[in-house]
Design a protein around this motif. Structure first.
Motif, PDB file in Angstrom:
ATOM      1  N   ARG A  29       0.802  -1.222   0.000  1.00 54.80           N
ATOM      2  CA  ARG A  29       0.000   0.000   0.000  1.00 54.80           C
ATOM      3  C   ARG A  29       0.838   1.278   0.000  1.00 54.80           C
ATOM      4  NH1 ARG A  29      -2.500  -4.045   0.900  1.00 54.80           N
ATOM      5  NH2 ARG A  29      -4.686  -4.469   1.229  1.00 54.80           N
ATOM      6  N   ALA A  30       1.967   1.256   0.695  1.00 53.77           N
ATOM      7  CA  ALA A  30       2.830   2.442   0.781  1.00 53.77           C
ATOM      8  C   ALA A  30       4.284   2.005   0.896  1.00 53.77           C
ATOM      9  CB  ALA A  30       2.431   3.286   1.996  1.00 53.77           C
ATOM     10  N   PRO A  31       4.887   1.609  -0.223  1.00 52.68           N
ATOM     11  CA  PRO A  31       6.277   1.148  -0.155  1.00 52.68           C
ATOM     12  C   PRO A  31       7.209   2.249   0.354  1.00 52.68           C
ATOM     13  CG  PRO A  31       5.428   1.037  -2.415  1.00 52.68           C
ATOM     14  CD  PRO A  31       4.351   1.593  -1.564  1.00 52.68           C
ATOM     15  N   SER A  32       8.144   1.870   1.201  1.00 51.35           N
ATOM     16  CA  SER A  32       9.089   2.845   1.735  1.00 51.35           C
ATOM     17  C   SER A  32      10.117   3.268   0.693  1.00 51.35           C
ATOM     18  CB  SER A  32       9.799   2.269   2.960  1.00 51.35           C
ATOM     19  OG  SER A  32      10.492   1.096   2.599  1.00 51.35           O
ATOM     20  N   SER A  33      10.215   2.500  -0.382  1.00 49.45           N
ATOM     21  CA  SER A  33      11.144   2.803  -1.467  1.00 49.45           C
ATOM     22  C   SER A  33      10.546   2.249  -2.762  1.00 49.45           C
ATOM     23  CB  SER A  33      12.492   2.134  -1.186  1.00 49.45           C
ATOM     24  OG  SER A  33      13.281   2.077  -2.349  1.00 49.45           O
ATOM     25  N   PRO A  34      10.828   2.872  -3.895  1.00 46.91           N
ATOM     26  CA  PRO A  34      10.337   2.327  -5.170  1.00 46.91           C
ATOM     27  C   PRO A  34      10.854   0.918  -5.448  1.00 46.91           C
ATOM     28  CG  PRO A  34      11.194   4.556  -5.491  1.00 46.91           C
ATOM     29  CD  PRO A  34      11.516   4.155  -4.078  1.00 46.91           C
ATOM     30  N   VAL A  35      11.943   0.547  -4.818  1.00 45.74           N
ATOM     31  CA  VAL A  35      12.506  -0.798  -5.008  1.00 45.74           C
ATOM     32  C   VAL A  35      11.487  -1.863  -4.594  1.00 45.74           C
ATOM     33  CG1 VAL A  35      14.300  -2.386  -4.196  1.00 45.74           C
ATOM     34  CG2 VAL A  35      14.867  -0.016  -4.723  1.00 45.74           C
ATOM     35  N   TRP A  36      10.746  -1.618  -3.511  1.00 46.81           N
ATOM     36  CA  TRP A  36       9.808  -2.613  -2.997  1.00 46.81           C
ATOM     37  C   TRP A  36       8.555  -2.750  -3.865  1.00 46.81           C
ATOM     38  CZ3 TRP A  36      12.122  -5.826  -0.154  1.00 46.81           C
ATOM     39  CH2 TRP A  36      13.130  -5.423   0.706  1.00 46.81           C
ATOM     40  N   ALA A  37       8.302  -1.800  -4.725  1.00 49.58           N
ATOM     41  CA  ALA A  37       7.120  -1.855  -5.589  1.00 49.58           C
ATOM     42  C   ALA A  37       7.423  -2.477  -6.952  1.00 49.58           C
ATOM     43  CB  ALA A  37       6.553  -0.455  -5.778  1.00 49.58           C
ATOM     44  N   ARG A  38       8.692  -2.772  -7.228  1.00 48.60           N
ATOM     45  CA  ARG A  38       9.054  -3.326  -8.535  1.00 48.60           C
ATOM     46  C   ARG A  38       8.516  -4.743  -8.713  1.00 48.60           C
ATOM     47  NH1 ARG A  38      15.281  -1.743  -8.411  1.00 48.60           N
ATOM     48  NH2 ARG A  38      15.041   0.477  -8.771  1.00 48.60           N
ATOM     49  N   ARG A  39       8.180  -5.040  -9.953  1.00 47.52           N
ATOM     50  CA  ARG A  39       7.700  -6.383 -10.314  1.00 47.52           C
ATOM     51  C   ARG A  39       8.889  -7.331 -10.388  1.00 47.52           C
ATOM     52  NH1 ARG A  39       3.377  -8.299 -13.178  1.00 47.52           N
ATOM     53  NH2 ARG A  39       2.634  -6.190 -13.546  1.00 47.52           N
ATOM     54  N   LEU A  40       8.695  -8.551  -9.888  1.00 47.64           N
ATOM     55  CA  LEU A  40       9.688  -9.600 -10.087  1.00 47.64           C
ATOM     56  C   LEU A  40       9.523 -10.116 -11.508  1.00 47.64           C
ATOM     57  CD1 LEU A  40       9.372 -11.529  -6.722  1.00 47.64           C
ATOM     58  CD2 LEU A  40      11.226 -10.028  -7.447  1.00 47.64           C
ATOM     59  N   PRO A  41      10.574 -10.167 -12.294  1.00 46.70           N
ATOM     60  CA  PRO A  41      10.465 -10.543 -13.709  1.00 46.70           C
ATOM     61  C   PRO A  41       9.745 -11.875 -13.908  1.00 46.70           C
ATOM     62  CG  PRO A  41      12.682  -9.797 -13.209  1.00 46.70           C
ATOM     63  CD  PRO A  41      11.952  -9.898 -11.909  1.00 46.70           C
ATOM     64  N   GLY A  42       8.789 -11.868 -14.837  1.00 50.02           N
ATOM     65  CA  GLY A  42       8.059 -13.084 -15.199  1.00 50.02           C
ATOM     66  C   GLY A  42       6.997 -13.522 -14.211  1.00 50.02           C
ATOM     67  N   THR A  43       6.706 -12.698 -13.216  1.00 48.91           N
ATOM     68  CA  THR A  43       5.699 -13.067 -12.215  1.00 48.91           C
ATOM     69  C   THR A  43       4.735 -11.906 -12.001  1.00 48.91           C
ATOM     70  OG1 THR A  43       6.822 -12.184 -10.255  1.00 48.91           O
ATOM     71  CG2 THR A  43       7.485 -14.384 -10.993  1.00 48.91           C
ATOM     72  N   ARG A  44       3.743 -12.148 -11.161  1.00 52.74           N
ATOM     73  CA  ARG A  44       2.822 -11.089 -10.746  1.00 52.74           C
ATOM     74  C   ARG A  44       3.167 -10.602  -9.345  1.00 52.74           C
ATOM     75  NH1 ARG A  44      -3.079 -13.187 -11.760  1.00 52.74           N
ATOM     76  NH2 ARG A  44      -3.502 -11.051 -11.115  1.00 52.74           N
ATOM     77  N   LEU A  45       4.352 -10.959  -8.844  1.00 52.59           N
ATOM     78  CA  LEU A  45       4.777 -10.593  -7.501  1.00 52.59           C
ATOM     79  C   LEU A  45       5.651  -9.347  -7.527  1.00 52.59           C
ATOM     80  CD1 LEU A  45       5.730 -14.132  -6.160  1.00 52.59           C
ATOM     81  CD2 LEU A  45       3.597 -12.883  -5.795  1.00 52.59           C
ATOM     82  N   ARG A  46       5.696  -8.661  -6.397  1.00 55.45           N
ATOM     83  CA  ARG A  46       6.553  -7.487  -6.208  1.00 55.45           C
ATOM     84  C   ARG A  46       7.793  -7.906  -5.426  1.00 55.45           C
ATOM     85  NH1 ARG A  46       1.365  -6.814  -4.797  1.00 55.45           N
ATOM     86  NH2 ARG A  46       0.166  -5.078  -5.583  1.00 55.45           N
ATOM     87  N   THR A  47       8.802  -7.052  -5.427  1.00 54.69           N
ATOM     88  CA  THR A  47       9.979  -7.343  -4.600  1.00 54.69           C
ATOM     89  C   THR A  47       9.604  -7.367  -3.117  1.00 54.69           C
ATOM     90  OG1 THR A  47      10.583  -5.009  -4.682  1.00 54.69           O
ATOM     91  CG2 THR A  47      11.706  -6.478  -6.212  1.00 54.69           C
ATOM     92  N   ALA A  48       8.551  -6.656  -2.731  1.00 54.48           N
ATOM     93  CA  ALA A  48       8.098  -6.673  -1.336  1.00 54.48           C
ATOM     94  C   ALA A  48       7.607  -8.057  -0.919  1.00 54.48           C
ATOM     95  CB  ALA A  48       6.982  -5.660  -1.129  1.00 54.48           C
ATOM     96  N   ASP A  49       7.311  -8.927  -1.881  1.00 57.71           N
ATOM     97  CA  ASP A  49       6.815 -10.263  -1.578  1.00 57.71           C
ATOM     98  C   ASP A  49       7.936 -11.268  -1.317  1.00 57.71           C
ATOM     99  OD1 ASP A  49       4.279  -9.203  -2.040  1.00 57.71           O
ATOM    100  OD2 ASP A  49       4.340  -9.767  -4.150  1.00 57.71           O
TER     101      ASP A  49
END
Length: 99
Positions: free
Chosen positions: A26-46
């Motif tokens: 909902r509110a990533p502390s950095s844009p890094v955590w909102a990035r998509r993991l390549p080839g998936t529907r997951l974020r780096t936060a996951d």
């Protein structure tokens, strides 16, 4: 009937993993955590970062002879990892073609 320290810690870790991951969605502390993991529907936060760190701590505690603390840390690790990945699976990003 009481739960073992491992499973008690796992329940706490699960709650923490879900709470932290939902907050990062909902509110990533950095844009890094909102990035998509390549080839998936997951974020780096996951990614199970907290669970991985807790597992490393469990290994260090075990090597130091603190077996009860190592069991609790391993339970936290399992719960946090399941919470993070499970939240990502429950709240996936749209497929890349639909963004």
């Amino acid at each position: 009937m009481t739960m073992s320290p491992f499973w008690t810690a796992a329940v706490v870790g699960l709650g923490a993993g879900v709470l932290v991951t939902r907050r990062a969605h909902r509110a990533p502390s950095s844009p890094v955590w909102a990035r998509r993991l390549p080839g998936t529907r997951l974020r780096t936060a996951d990614l199970p970062v907290g669970g991985t760190l807790a597992l490393l701590a469990a290994g260090l505690l075990d090597r130091a002879g603190l077996h009860a603390a190592a069991v609790a840390a391993a339970g936290l690790a399992l719960g946090a990892a399941v919470g993070a990945v499970g939240t990502g699976l429950a709240e996936p990003l749209p497929w890349a073609g639909h963004v």
